[in-house]
Design an enzyme around this catalytic site. Structure first.
Site, PDB file in Angstrom:
ATOM      1  N   GLU A 112       8.458   3.064   7.176  1.00  0.00           N
ATOM      2  CA  GLU A 112       9.420   3.031   6.069  1.00  0.00           C
ATOM      3  C   GLU A 112      10.820   3.464   6.520  1.00  0.00           C
ATOM      4  O   GLU A 112      11.676   3.761   5.676  1.00  0.00           O
ATOM      5  CB  GLU A 112       8.954   3.921   4.900  1.00  0.00           C
ATOM      6  N   HIS A 136       9.126  10.400   1.058  1.00  0.00           N
ATOM      7  CA  HIS A 136       8.211   9.454   0.421  1.00  0.00           C
ATOM      8  C   HIS A 136       6.821  10.088   0.374  1.00  0.00           C
ATOM      9  O   HIS A 136       6.319  10.570   1.397  1.00  0.00           O
ATOM     10  CB  HIS A 136       8.171   8.151   1.223  1.00  0.00           C
ATOM     11  N   HIS A 138       2.749  10.127  -1.898  1.00  0.00           N
ATOM     12  CA  HIS A 138       1.795   9.369  -2.713  1.00  0.00           C
ATOM     13  C   HIS A 138       1.111  10.285  -3.742  1.00  0.00           C
ATOM     14  O   HIS A 138      -0.116  10.428  -3.710  1.00  0.00           O
ATOM     15  CB  HIS A 138       0.702   8.758  -1.817  1.00  0.00           C
ATOM     16  N   GLU A 166      12.118  21.231 -18.615  1.00  0.00           N
ATOM     17  CA  GLU A 166      13.150  21.345 -17.580  1.00  0.00           C
ATOM     18  C   GLU A 166      13.510  20.012 -16.910  1.00  0.00           C
ATOM     19  O   GLU A 166      14.489  19.935 -16.166  1.00  0.00           O
ATOM     20  CB  GLU A 166      12.718  22.355 -16.526  1.00  0.00           C
ATOM     21  N   HIS A 207       2.096   2.760  -5.962  1.00  0.00           N
ATOM     22  CA  HIS A 207       2.183   3.197  -4.570  1.00  0.00           C
ATOM     23  C   HIS A 207       2.546   4.677  -4.441  1.00  0.00           C
ATOM     24  O   HIS A 207       1.803   5.454  -3.860  1.00  0.00           O
ATOM     25  CB  HIS A 207       3.209   2.304  -3.835  1.00  0.00           C
TER      26      HIS A 207
HETATM   27  P1  13P Z   1       3.820   5.401   7.872  1.00  0.00           P
HETATM   28  O1  13P Z   1       2.544   5.971   8.440  1.00  0.00           O
HETATM   29  O2  13P Z   1       4.329   4.242   8.714  1.00  0.00           O
HETATM   30  O3  13P Z   1       4.871   6.461   7.650  1.00  0.00           O
HETATM   31  O4  13P Z   1       3.478   4.736   6.466  1.00  0.00           O
HETATM   32  C1  13P Z   1       2.919   5.499   5.438  1.00  0.00           C
HETATM   33  C2  13P Z   1       3.293   5.015   4.082  1.00  0.00           C
HETATM   34  O5  13P Z   1       3.208   5.769   3.141  1.00  0.00           O
HETATM   35  C3  13P Z   1       3.789   3.626   3.913  1.00  0.00           C
HETATM   36  O6  13P Z   1       4.336   3.429   2.651  1.00  0.00           O
HETATM   37 ZN    ZN Z   2       3.604   4.904   1.159  1.00  0.00          ZN
END
Ligand code: 13P
Ligand code: ZN
Length: 267
Positions: A112, A136, A138, A166, A207
């Site tokens: 990413e 980023h 999840h 908040e 995602h």
């Molecule tokens: P990477 O292992 O390449 O960082 O990818 C993980 C991910 O969350 C892709 O969206």
């Molecule tokens: Zn991801």
């Protein structure tokens, strides 16, 4: 170890402890301050591996970033930082980068990276250079919430603001949302960087989320707050919502805390 690396590693592991980084899920980049890059100089190789970028990163020419490795696990970052994270320097012409430290055994920066770098450019511009962190993750609740609404920033932001008092103070601009796209490419990077100009965080439907901030605390705290609000919303929705924070209360809150709430999202 250099303080900036310690702080970076702590954030990786904190995300893992929250359950936001199954397997290799999620990634983190940090745009280093000049003095931090200088402190790490003794670690740098004299023959960096060079990689070409699929995007134009001229706006980041000469910047140093700490990045997680592609396919590497946040869970393992504290055990072997040199294998799971690395420091890169963007070329003077922005066409690629050199790997100066870490990412051992042929590892590459996160897949990413295009999203991270374009997001850094967007946030640097709209925060007068304050933003240094793009994250980023999840998290389960914000991802689950993305299945329950249309991919619309107004709908999402109102749900989150109403789910914890908040929230409107912490992200008065709201939170963006991008409909499902193939991850890891330039197209999703361009679309995300467009949204993150307006909002400090952007949900990737089905995602996860991208968050931004001036430092690790601010960025982690933002994603943590959004994820908690999503959890509260889903719990309340499951139990049956009979009332919520009103738009007038959101306005009073914003006034009391001196923030400018996004009026487009209020009734
Ligand atoms: P990477 O292992 O390449 O960082 O990818 C993980 C991910 O969350 C892709 O969206
Ligand atoms: Zn991801």
């Amino acid at each position: 170890m250099q303080k900036v690396l310690e702080d970076y590693i702590r954030m990786c592991y904190d995300g893992f402890l929250q359950g936001w980084h199954e397997r290799n899920g999620g990634n983190l980049t940090y745009r280093m301050k000049k003095e931090e890059a200088e402190e790490c100089r003794t670690l740098f190789t004299s023959s960096p591996r060079h990689i070409v970028l699929p995007i134009d990163a001229r706006a980041l020419a000469g910047e140093f970033f700490i990045t997680t490795g592609s396919g590497r696990y946040m869970r393992n970052v504290p055990l072997a930082p040199e294998k799971n994270i690395g420091i890169i320097r963007i070329d003077d012409d922005g066409s690629g980068y050199g790997i100066l430290w870490g990412l051992e055994d042929g590892a590459k920066p996160t897949s990413e990276l295009p999203s991270h770098l374009l997001n850094h450019i967007s946030r640097m511009e709209v925060t007068d250079g304050r933003c240094r962190v793009i994250y980023h993750a999840h998290p389960a609740n914000i991802t689950a919430l993305s299945y329950t609404i249309e991919p619309d920033a107004r709908t999402l932001s109102r749900i989150l603001w109403q789910s914890e008092t908040e929230c409107a103070v912490i992200f008065p601009e709201g939170v963006g949302i991008l409909d499902w796209m193939i991850p890891g490419g330039t197209d999703i990077a361009v679309e995300t960087s467009r949204l993150i100009r307006k909002y400090p965080a952007v949900v990737w439907a089905f995602h996860g989320i991208f968050g931004s901030g001036a430092d690790f605390d601010e960025t982690f705290g933002l994603v943590h707050t959004i994820e908690k609000a999503a959890e509260i919303y889903l719990k309340a929705k499951g139990a049956g919502i009979i009332r919520t924070i009103t738009d007038d209360q959101l306005r009073i809150l914003a006034d009391a805390f001196g923030v400018k709430i996004n009026e487009d999202f209020l009734g």
